[in-house]
Design a protein around this motif. Sequence first.
Motif, mmCIF file in Angstrom:
data_model
loop_
_atom_site.group_PDB
_atom_site.id
_atom_site.type_symbol
_atom_site.label_atom_id
_atom_site.label_comp_id
_atom_site.label_asym_id
_atom_site.label_seq_id
_atom_site.Cartn_x
_atom_site.Cartn_y
_atom_site.Cartn_z
ATOM 1 N N GLU A 1 -10.512 -20.965 35.811
ATOM 2 C CA GLU A 1 -11.133 -20.282 34.668
ATOM 3 C C GLU A 1 -11.903 -21.270 33.802
ATOM 4 O O GLU A 1 -11.458 -22.387 33.541
ATOM 5 N N VAL A 2 -13.071 -20.807 33.360
ATOM 6 C CA VAL A 2 -13.856 -21.514 32.340
ATOM 7 C C VAL A 2 -14.171 -20.497 31.256
ATOM 8 O O VAL A 2 -14.580 -19.367 31.562
ATOM 9 N N ILE A 3 -13.965 -20.870 29.994
ATOM 10 C CA ILE A 3 -14.237 -19.973 28.870
ATOM 11 C C ILE A 3 -15.412 -20.522 28.073
ATOM 12 O O ILE A 3 -15.373 -21.664 27.598
ATOM 13 N N GLN B 1 -16.415 -26.149 40.262
ATOM 14 C CA GLN B 1 -15.927 -27.449 39.792
ATOM 15 C C GLN B 1 -16.946 -28.124 38.872
ATOM 16 O O GLN B 1 -16.587 -28.772 37.889
ATOM 17 N N GLN B 2 -18.221 -27.926 39.169
ATOM 18 C CA GLN B 2 -19.266 -28.518 38.336
ATOM 19 C C GLN B 2 -19.306 -27.890 36.949
ATOM 20 O O GLN B 2 -19.440 -28.588 35.943
ATOM 21 N N ILE B 3 -19.203 -26.547 36.891
ATOM 22 C CA ILE B 3 -19.225 -25.928 35.563
ATOM 23 C C ILE B 3 -17.948 -26.252 34.793
ATOM 24 O O ILE B 3 -17.967 -26.365 33.568
ATOM 25 N N LYS C 1 -13.438 -28.689 27.727
ATOM 26 C CA LYS C 1 -13.256 -29.861 26.863
ATOM 27 C C LYS C 1 -11.909 -30.541 27.085
ATOM 28 O O LYS C 1 -11.810 -31.765 26.948
ATOM 29 N N GLU C 2 -10.868 -29.770 27.395
ATOM 30 C CA GLU C 2 -9.527 -30.353 27.546
ATOM 31 C C GLU C 2 -9.491 -31.203 28.823
ATOM 32 O O GLU C 2 -9.730 -30.697 29.921
ATOM 33 N N PRO C 3 -9.184 -32.516 28.687
ATOM 34 C CA PRO C 3 -9.336 -33.441 29.820
ATOM 35 C C PRO C 3 -8.555 -33.054 31.073
ATOM 36 O O PRO C 3 -9.120 -33.038 32.174
ATOM 37 N N ALA C 4 -7.249 -32.742 30.931
ATOM 38 C CA ALA C 4 -6.426 -32.447 32.106
ATOM 39 C C ALA C 4 -6.931 -31.197 32.823
ATOM 40 O O ALA C 4 -7.006 -31.162 34.055
ATOM 41 N N LEU C 5 -7.302 -30.171 32.057
ATOM 42 C CA LEU C 5 -7.802 -28.931 32.641
ATOM 43 C C LEU C 5 -9.160 -29.158 33.290
ATOM 44 O O LEU C 5 -9.463 -28.593 34.349
ATOM 45 N N ARG C 6 -9.981 -30.000 32.663
ATOM 46 C CA ARG C 6 -11.299 -30.305 33.232
ATOM 47 C C ARG C 6 -11.152 -31.022 34.574
ATOM 48 O O ARG C 6 -11.830 -30.694 35.542
ATOM 49 N N ARG C 7 -10.227 -31.993 34.630
ATOM 50 C CA ARG C 7 -10.015 -32.729 35.880
ATOM 51 C C ARG C 7 -9.506 -31.808 36.981
ATOM 52 O O ARG C 7 -9.765 -32.040 38.165
ATOM 53 N N ALA C 8 -8.750 -30.769 36.594
ATOM 54 C CA ALA C 8 -8.199 -29.832 37.572
ATOM 55 C C ALA C 8 -9.199 -28.738 37.943
ATOM 56 O O ALA C 8 -8.855 -27.819 38.687
ATOM 57 N N GLY C 9 -10.412 -28.822 37.404
ATOM 58 C CA GLY C 9 -11.440 -27.848 37.741
ATOM 59 C C GLY C 9 -11.193 -26.475 37.155
ATOM 60 O O GLY C 9 -11.690 -25.471 37.667
#
Length: 254
Positions: A124-126, A148-150, A156-164
């Motif tokens: 999910e991306v919000i 994964q790119q979006i 913004k949250e680093p751990a969630l961003r790294r997990a795609g």
Amino acid sequence: MLRVLNVSQEEILYHIRISCQIPSLLEGIATRKIIADAAKQADLKIEPEELQQAADNLRLANKLLKAEDTWAWLKKYHLSVDDFEELAYTNLLSNKLAMHLFADHIEPFFYEHELDYAGAVIYEVILDDEDLALEVFYALQECEISFQQIARQYIKEPALRRAGGYQGIRRHIDLKPEIAAAVFAANPPQILKPIMTPKGVHIILVEEIIQPQLDEQLRVKILGDLFAAWLKQQMAELEISAQIEDGNSSTEAI
């Protein structure tokens, strides 16, 4: 050198009162009484070997692997060996009562609420902007960009961003109704059209739908939920009155 601070029982009770813990304390006492009374009415018995196993389970749950660990734990919580046995007894009695009341209800409840226990593996991306969300969605549809790119670009949250944007396995009842309806109607792998909620505009990749299975873990959860609902109902029908003395007698009821 450590200083010794002596605390009296009166001071403990006073602190419980002024920190507004009396209602929760009374509810805990009432719960024990409700369980004990219901178990007595059902004529439930505790065998010595069952109590020993319950004590072993209690030690394991609290990582009391050695005798010195147990003694340190008892000292920390101001418990005696008899108190420890009573705690194990209460836990066991609660479990036996739950089984007595609801063991035969687990399967019917599961099949009646089967959809609630279905799971979905989602990413999910919000976003804040609906137009941007639609632009990103169509770019994903045309394979101009990956999920994964979006995620790397907009989370913004680093751990969630790294997990795609990985959200893990989410159950139907864990999701907002408008999101759950779309997720569990998906044909994985599928990217859902943006969904608006008060949190923003959700772009969701549904990777997998997991059909529920009534395994042992889910049986335990359903049993616990049914028993908790029963206890809540028993509490709702009960008025709790307690005599609290601090020099002046007073009666509290909840």
